[in-house]
Design a protein around this motif. Sequence first.
Motif, mmCIF file in Angstrom:
data_model
loop_
_atom_site.group_PDB
_atom_site.id
_atom_site.type_symbol
_atom_site.label_atom_id
_atom_site.label_comp_id
_atom_site.label_asym_id
_atom_site.label_seq_id
_atom_site.Cartn_x
_atom_site.Cartn_y
_atom_site.Cartn_z
ATOM 1 N N ALA A 96 0.750 -1.183 -0.034
ATOM 2 C CA ALA A 96 0.099 0.022 -0.005
ATOM 3 C C ALA A 96 0.727 1.336 0.046
ATOM 4 O O ALA A 96 0.643 2.173 -0.773
ATOM 5 C CB ALA A 96 -0.966 -0.148 1.303
ATOM 6 N N LYS A 97 2.014 1.275 0.625
ATOM 7 C CA LYS A 97 2.787 2.338 0.849
ATOM 8 C C LYS A 97 3.338 2.444 -0.761
ATOM 9 O O LYS A 97 3.676 3.738 -0.951
ATOM 10 C CB LYS A 97 3.851 2.226 1.806
ATOM 11 C CG LYS A 97 3.245 2.469 3.401
ATOM 12 C CD LYS A 97 4.294 2.390 4.427
ATOM 13 C CE LYS A 97 4.900 1.375 4.639
ATOM 14 N NZ LYS A 97 5.773 1.214 5.874
ATOM 15 N N TYR A 98 4.004 1.516 -1.203
ATOM 16 C CA TYR A 98 4.493 1.627 -2.519
ATOM 17 C C TYR A 98 3.431 2.189 -3.357
ATOM 18 O O TYR A 98 3.824 3.254 -4.272
ATOM 19 C CB TYR A 98 4.968 0.365 -3.016
ATOM 20 C CG TYR A 98 6.300 -0.367 -2.316
ATOM 21 C CD1 TYR A 98 7.115 0.355 -1.800
ATOM 22 C CD2 TYR A 98 6.331 -1.719 -2.212
ATOM 23 C CE1 TYR A 98 8.294 -0.175 -1.144
ATOM 24 C CE2 TYR A 98 7.492 -2.372 -1.724
ATOM 25 C CZ TYR A 98 8.386 -1.671 -1.052
ATOM 26 O OH TYR A 98 9.353 -2.256 -0.397
ATOM 27 N N ALA A 99 2.636 1.876 -3.582
ATOM 28 C CA ALA A 99 1.225 2.148 -4.415
ATOM 29 C C ALA A 99 1.093 3.709 -4.312
ATOM 30 O O ALA A 99 0.938 4.605 -4.986
ATOM 31 C CB ALA A 99 0.175 1.500 -4.176
ATOM 32 N N ALA A 100 1.094 4.255 -2.890
ATOM 33 C CA ALA A 100 0.798 5.660 -2.592
ATOM 34 C C ALA A 100 1.630 6.399 -3.121
ATOM 35 O O ALA A 100 1.477 7.621 -3.580
ATOM 36 C CB ALA A 100 0.728 5.612 -1.009
ATOM 37 N N ILE A 101 2.985 5.989 -2.943
ATOM 38 C CA ILE A 101 4.236 6.853 -3.460
ATOM 39 C C ILE A 101 4.159 6.987 -4.896
ATOM 40 O O ILE A 101 4.270 8.053 -5.626
ATOM 41 C CB ILE A 101 5.667 6.057 -3.088
ATOM 42 C CG1 ILE A 101 5.920 6.119 -1.593
ATOM 43 C CG2 ILE A 101 6.972 6.673 -4.000
ATOM 44 C CD1 ILE A 101 7.192 5.270 -1.281
ATOM 45 N N ILE A 102 3.846 5.963 -5.701
ATOM 46 C CA ILE A 102 3.891 5.875 -7.004
ATOM 47 C C ILE A 102 2.480 6.836 -7.437
ATOM 48 O O ILE A 102 2.482 7.575 -8.636
ATOM 49 C CB ILE A 102 3.695 4.377 -7.643
ATOM 50 C CG1 ILE A 102 4.749 3.691 -7.436
ATOM 51 C CG2 ILE A 102 3.231 4.370 -9.277
ATOM 52 C CD1 ILE A 102 4.732 1.891 -7.687
ATOM 53 N N GLU A 103 1.521 6.753 -7.015
ATOM 54 C CA GLU A 103 0.347 7.468 -7.019
ATOM 55 C C GLU A 103 0.241 8.860 -6.539
ATOM 56 O O GLU A 103 -0.531 9.737 -6.809
ATOM 57 C CB GLU A 103 -1.057 6.710 -6.734
ATOM 58 C CG GLU A 103 -1.100 5.388 -7.295
ATOM 59 C CD GLU A 103 -2.125 4.690 -6.490
ATOM 60 O OE1 GLU A 103 -2.755 5.110 -5.474
ATOM 61 O OE2 GLU A 103 -2.549 3.513 -6.702
#
Length: 215
Positions: A96-103
């Motif tokens: 979830a944290k990786y996805a939030a960074i990418i988004e």
Amino acid sequence: MNRPIRLMTAALTASAALLLTACGSGGGDDDSSDKIAGADGGGEASASKEPAKKPDGIKRPEVELPSDFKANFVSWTNSDPKLQSILDDGREELRAKYAAIIEADPNSKAVAFYDSGSSLATARKWIKSFVATDDSLTGEIKAYNPKVHVTDNGAGVLFYCVDERKSSTKNRKTDKVTHTPDSPDSVLQYRARLTKSPQGVWQTVSLDTVPGGCK
């Protein structure tokens, strides 16, 4: 300090001054009950996939990663259903944290779903540091050798290794890619403490990272 180390380490600390030191230290339980033997090991990485829906009745947010960034979780299984549920939610917390960074989304609902307390505040600070420099993620990481147990107080403790050496940051405006150094410090040990929410989700409440901790 090179930016790539920030990828999974620097921004997880409470402040930039704590770079390459333990971060997000939590309190509560006796520290002796939260210790697991040091992690090392390997194995072939499996493809990063959306996990199957769990039969616990909890509606979890969908966490999707783009094809140019892979989070591979190796041997992320346990025969004990309770320990497996900690592994599952611990895995999704990181994804979830990786996805939030990418988004570029520091207020990600998925992050708030899997993190609480000081861990949520630190996660949002980490994500904001990427938004501030207009950086995203590319490449891949490998999360492996998970060690998990439940303390006498009912908290979950999850140690695992994250190999960042094939990951990079990528600037959204310039497309400049900055590679993570091929260094032992780019293989980190994550030490998470989790508690079960009223909804039955194992939320990460504190997180420490030790660069080079999985040598």
